[in-house]
Motif scaffolding. Structure first.
Motif, PDB file in Angstrom:
ATOM      1  N   TRP A 106      51.279  16.172  43.722  1.00  0.00           N
ATOM      2  CA  TRP A 106      51.753  16.798  44.951  1.00  0.00           C
ATOM      3  C   TRP A 106      51.254  16.008  46.149  1.00  0.00           C
ATOM      4  N   LEU A 107      52.174  15.656  47.019  1.00  0.00           N
ATOM      5  CA  LEU A 107      51.824  14.887  48.210  1.00  0.00           C
ATOM      6  C   LEU A 107      52.529  15.486  49.422  1.00  0.00           C
ATOM      7  N   ASP A 108      51.804  15.561  50.526  1.00  0.00           N
ATOM      8  CA  ASP A 108      52.389  16.054  51.769  1.00  0.00           C
ATOM      9  C   ASP A 108      53.156  14.937  52.464  1.00  0.00           C
ATOM     10  N   ALA A 109      54.013  15.331  53.382  1.00  0.00           N
ATOM     11  CA  ALA A 109      54.667  14.343  54.231  1.00  0.00           C
ATOM     12  C   ALA A 109      53.627  13.732  55.157  1.00  0.00           C
ATOM     13  N   GLY A 110      53.780  12.464  55.436  1.00  0.00           N
ATOM     14  CA  GLY A 110      52.823  11.785  56.298  1.00  0.00           C
ATOM     15  C   GLY A 110      52.249  10.545  55.634  1.00  0.00           C
ATOM     16  N   THR A 111      51.160  10.047  56.199  1.00  0.00           N
ATOM     17  CA  THR A 111      50.563   8.790  55.730  1.00  0.00           C
ATOM     18  C   THR A 111      49.518   9.057  54.648  1.00  0.00           C
ATOM     19  N   HIS A 112      49.543   8.244  53.596  1.00  0.00           N
ATOM     20  CA  HIS A 112      48.587   8.354  52.486  1.00  0.00           C
ATOM     21  C   HIS A 112      47.980   6.981  52.211  1.00  0.00           C
ATOM     22  N   ARG A 113      46.719   6.999  51.806  1.00  0.00           N
ATOM     23  CA  ARG A 113      46.028   5.754  51.481  1.00  0.00           C
ATOM     24  C   ARG A 113      46.074   5.536  49.974  1.00  0.00           C
ATOM     25  N   VAL A 114      46.623   4.402  49.571  1.00  0.00           N
ATOM     26  CA  VAL A 114      46.775   4.077  48.154  1.00  0.00           C
ATOM     27  C   VAL A 114      45.874   2.896  47.822  1.00  0.00           C
ATOM     28  N   SER A 115      45.057   3.053  46.767  1.00  0.00           N
ATOM     29  CA  SER A 115      44.184   1.974  46.292  1.00  0.00           C
ATOM     30  C   SER A 115      44.620   1.571  44.892  1.00  0.00           C
ATOM     31  N   SER A 116      44.663   0.264  44.657  1.00  0.00           N
ATOM     32  CA  SER A 116      45.115  -0.231  43.360  1.00  0.00           C
ATOM     33  C   SER A 116      44.178  -1.317  42.879  1.00  0.00           C
ATOM     34  N   SER A 117      43.874  -1.286  41.585  1.00  0.00           N
ATOM     35  CA  SER A 117      43.085  -2.358  40.974  1.00  0.00           C
ATOM     36  C   SER A 117      43.674  -2.645  39.599  1.00  0.00           C
ATOM     37  N   GLY A 118      43.821  -3.948  39.306  1.00  0.00           N
ATOM     38  CA  GLY A 118      44.382  -4.307  38.009  1.00  0.00           C
ATOM     39  C   GLY A 118      45.417  -5.404  38.131  1.00  0.00           C
ATOM     40  N   GLU A 119      46.404  -5.369  37.263  1.00  0.00           N
ATOM     41  CA  GLU A 119      47.407  -6.416  37.201  1.00  0.00           C
ATOM     42  C   GLU A 119      48.387  -6.358  38.379  1.00  0.00           C
ATOM     43  N   ARG A 120      48.996  -7.519  38.613  1.00  0.00           N
ATOM     44  CA  ARG A 120      50.034  -7.575  39.643  1.00  0.00           C
ATOM     45  C   ARG A 120      51.265  -6.807  39.152  1.00  0.00           C
ATOM     46  N   GLY A 121      51.924  -6.112  40.051  1.00  0.00           N
ATOM     47  CA  GLY A 121      53.114  -5.359  39.660  1.00  0.00           C
ATOM     48  C   GLY A 121      53.622  -4.487  40.795  1.00  0.00           C
ATOM     49  N   VAL A 122      54.445  -3.531  40.441  1.00  0.00           N
ATOM     50  CA  VAL A 122      55.082  -2.652  41.421  1.00  0.00           C
ATOM     51  C   VAL A 122      54.558  -1.236  41.258  1.00  0.00           C
ATOM     52  N   ILE A 123      54.158  -0.648  42.367  1.00  0.00           N
ATOM     53  CA  ILE A 123      53.803   0.774  42.401  1.00  0.00           C
ATOM     54  C   ILE A 123      54.961   1.509  43.076  1.00  0.00           C
ATOM     55  N   LYS A 124      55.413   2.564  42.409  1.00  0.00           N
ATOM     56  CA  LYS A 124      56.564   3.298  42.935  1.00  0.00           C
ATOM     57  C   LYS A 124      56.262   4.782  42.928  1.00  0.00           C
ATOM     58  N   LEU A 125      56.472   5.407  44.088  1.00  0.00           N
ATOM     59  CA  LEU A 125      56.319   6.848  44.233  1.00  0.00           C
ATOM     60  C   LEU A 125      57.716   7.425  44.487  1.00  0.00           C
ATOM     61  N   THR A 126      58.206   8.263  43.586  1.00  0.00           N
ATOM     62  CA  THR A 126      59.535   8.862  43.757  1.00  0.00           C
ATOM     63  C   THR A 126      59.449  10.364  43.519  1.00  0.00           C
ATOM     64  N   ILE A 127      60.119  11.094  44.386  1.00  0.00           N
ATOM     65  CA  ILE A 127      60.078  12.548  44.285  1.00  0.00           C
ATOM     66  C   ILE A 127      60.733  13.000  42.992  1.00  0.00           C
ATOM     67  N   LEU A 128      60.232  14.083  42.423  1.00  0.00           N
ATOM     68  CA  LEU A 128      60.749  14.605  41.166  1.00  0.00           C
ATOM     69  C   LEU A 128      61.935  15.540  41.421  1.00  0.00           C
ATOM     70  N   PRO A 129      62.767  15.781  40.392  1.00  0.00           N
ATOM     71  CA  PRO A 129      63.895  16.716  40.555  1.00  0.00           C
ATOM     72  C   PRO A 129      63.425  18.107  40.966  1.00  0.00           C
ATOM     73  N   CYS A 130      64.343  18.874  41.499  1.00  0.00           N
ATOM     74  CA  CYS A 130      64.014  20.210  42.007  1.00  0.00           C
ATOM     75  C   CYS A 130      63.345  21.077  40.952  1.00  0.00           C
ATOM     76  N   ALA A 131      63.851  21.038  39.719  1.00  0.00           N
ATOM     77  CA  ALA A 131      63.311  21.902  38.664  1.00  0.00           C
ATOM     78  C   ALA A 131      61.847  21.608  38.375  1.00  0.00           C
ATOM     79  N   LYS A 132      61.411  20.358  38.563  1.00  0.00           N
ATOM     80  CA  LYS A 132      60.020  19.994  38.297  1.00  0.00           C
ATOM     81  C   LYS A 132      59.132  20.198  39.526  1.00  0.00           C
ATOM     82  N   ARG A 133      59.751  20.480  40.649  1.00  0.00           N
ATOM     83  CA  ARG A 133      58.963  20.756  41.853  1.00  0.00           C
ATOM     84  C   ARG A 133      58.810  22.243  42.128  1.00  0.00           C
ATOM     85  N   ARG A 134      59.674  23.064  41.510  1.00  0.00           N
ATOM     86  CA  ARG A 134      59.671  24.489  41.833  1.00  0.00           C
ATOM     87  C   ARG A 134      59.644  25.362  40.590  1.00  0.00           C
ATOM     88  N   HIS A 135      58.994  24.875  39.544  1.00  0.00           N
ATOM     89  CA  HIS A 135      58.886  25.712  38.347  1.00  0.00           C
ATOM     90  C   HIS A 135      57.580  26.504  38.391  1.00  0.00           C
TER      91      HIS A 135
END
Length: 548
Positions: free
Chosen positions: A519-548
């Motif tokens: 769960w994340l609020d709207a606004g700015t968030h600080r993300v820290s990553s350690s490990g291999e090079r790659g892509v970090i992706k944050l995508t909102i979940l479908p309605c059923a998984k947000r309101r069950h």
């Protein structure tokens, strides 16, 4: 020189006529069914269905949302959007309803064709049905289709008036014209044609002509009075003022000056036959064609409307705008066709079977395979509906999801609206404010949104593009090998799925990221990553998984 009467159509014998008529009706029905099921979905269809859904949700046209069409068709379709809520099948159910009005339209083409000449009704229907654009547009969910039906009925009433002189037909013609005006504002062009027909008719005095015009005006006023009474009752003065601004003023200055033609490549022969049929009629009647009880009411409005549509200053002339012209052209094309078939006798009968039925069958076979484009768009629609809860908006410039509110105040970014945006008439900052206010969890990327750099930058910042051009609220960024800190701004509050390189450790605001949802609020968030090079992706979940 061959007398004209020698090429005039003679009465066709009943047996071949019945067989040809049955073949034409069956083939037209098959083509119509195929078009309902497999014809490409048009953005205008989603626009009108979305307005129908808004009305079904209790929203008032013009007062609660922007619309520059008349609302009668969406009012008719509003119950359908409730019965088939959140179901993509709503497109095809609505098309089936439109197919009923299309069948009635073809019947009126048949009736008018029969008045133009013996055997002309069957030929007119056959020729109109094989005009792909005509068949496509009368079956799509668009106001031009039912408006064509009421307009052809208006013409038939004018013909009846000219035939027997009974002026009650003028009142009925005015009533039908008024219904047409409640369906489309383009009825203004058609109304000018009705006035021209009355002025061109023989009259014993100017007073008699004036009384005829009054009869038409009184009939026309009745449906419009009902419409404005309804709009006042549901929306008050605010809806009336918005109607004037969005339908009257906006359409008068609409900056869409596209000029499409009436038919496609298959219609070249149709146009030649129609012009030939008109020429045959004028040659036979001379200047008397204007006073003729049949040809005057058909040709005068059609020529006038054609001239208006050809004017450079007439906006939004799409192929479906020509529907009234094509529908009236069909009886004259049928007149010419029947005349030549009668001269050819048996060869003509074979020509009918080979030249009309065979192309219908071939066209049907070629059209019948699955429409992959429609299937892809409907699959994406299902995803849109799955990601956006019923009370949430979608960022969709075509309103394709139908059953969700749109993030922008303009439910569909049609060509004219996009031009206003480019010209600065609609400030881009206003649209960005709409997007921030709506906080849509999902959207669809297409050229209507990508044309504007500011909106495109907003989408790039706050949404992640999926392979099918679905936009999910979130963020995506590449992280190098090692330990890195980033700041990510999210537009929408909700539960997000976190995608990260294998073996990496990611924290968001100090908490270890859960791949399955966080769960994340709207606004700015600080993300820290350690490990291999790659892509970090944050995508909102479908309605059923947000309101069950």
């Amino acid at each position: 020189m061959t007398p004209l009467v020698s090429i005039a159509p003679r009465q066709i014998s009943s047996r071949p006529k019945s067989l040809i008529g049955a073949a034409v009706i069956l083939s037209t029905a098959i083509l119509g069914t195929i078009m309902v099921a497999h014809g490409n979905l048009d953005p205008d269809e989603s626009q009108h269905l979305h307005v129908a859904w808004l009305i079904g949700q209790g929203r008032v046209p013009y007062a609660d949302f922007w619309e520059h069409h008349m609302p009668v068709l969406p009012l008719m379709l509003a119950p359908v959007t409730r019965w088939f809520a959140d179901q993509p099948d709503v497109y095809f159910v609505a098309r089936t309803i439109m197919a009923v009005t299309a069948a009635a339209t073809f019947y009126l083409v048949y009736v008018l064709g029969g008045r133009v000449g013996p055997g002309g009704g069957i030929a007119a229907v056959a020729l109109a049905a094989v005009q792909v654009r005509f068949l496509q547009h009368v079956i799509q969910e668009r106001p031009d289709a039912p408006a064509l039906l009421t307009w052809l009925f208006t013409l038939l009433m004018l013909v009846r008036w000219r035939e027997d002189g009974t002026e009650r037909w003028l009142w009925i013609a005015g009533l039908a014209l008024g219904v047409t005006a409640t369906i489309t504002p383009k009825a203004v062009f058609l109304g000018l044609g009705v006035v021209a027909v009355i002025l061109a008719a023989p009259s014993p005095s100017a007073g008699r002509t004036f009384r005829r015009l009054v009869r038409v005006a009184m009939g026309c006023a009745a449906p419009l009075a009902i419409f404005f009474s309804w709009l006042t009752a549901v929306g008050g003065r605010r809806a009336l003022n918005a109607f004037v601004a969005d339908v009257v003023v906006a359409n008068l200055r609409f900056p869409d000056f596209i000029k499409q033609i009436a038919v496609g490549g298959e219609g070249v022969g149709f146009i030649v036959l129609a012009l030939l049929g008109v020429a045959m009629t004028i040659r036979r009647l001379g200047t008397g064609v204007l006073q003729d009880p049949v040809h005057g009411p058909l040709l005068i409005p059609t020529v006038l409307v054609s001239l208006i549509l050809l004017l450079p200053s007439t906006p939004a002339v799409y192929s479906y705008t020509w529907l009234p012209v094509v529908a009236v052209g069909a009886p004259y094309a049928g007149l010419a066709l029947v005349a030549f078939l009668e001269r050819a006798r048996m060869i003509g009968a074979l020509a009918v079977l080979a030249g009309i039925v065979l192309p219908l069958v071939v066209f049907g076979v070629l059209t019948f395979p699955r429409n992959v484009r429609n299937e892809a768009e409907l699959a994406r629609m299902r995803r849109e509906l799955a990601y956006a809860c019923p009370d949430e908006a979608v960022l969709d410039a075509r309103s394709f999801a139908v059953f969700r509110f749109t993030a922008l105040r303009y439910p569909s970014l049609v060509r004219g609206v996009r031009t206003w945006i480019k010209q600065g008439v609609i400030p881009t900052r206003v649209l960005i404010e709409d997007l921030r206010r709506a906080r849509a969890p999902v959207g669809v990327l297409d050229s209507r949104l990508g044309d504007n750099e500011t909106i495109a930058s907003f989408i790039e910042k706050y949404y992640v593009r999926e392979p099918d051009n679905l936009l999910l609220a979130g963020a995506s960024f590449v992280v190098p090998e090692g330990t890195r800190d980033f700041e990510v701004e999210l537009l929408v509050r909700g539960r997000y799925e976190i995608s990260m390189p294998t073996g990496s450790r990611v924290t968001i605001d100090g908490a270890i990221a859960d791949r399955h949802g966080m769960w994340l609020d709207a606004g700015t968030h600080r993300v820290s990553s350690s490990g291999e090079r790659g892509v970090i992706k944050l995508t909102i979940l479908p309605c059923a998984k947000r309101r069950h």
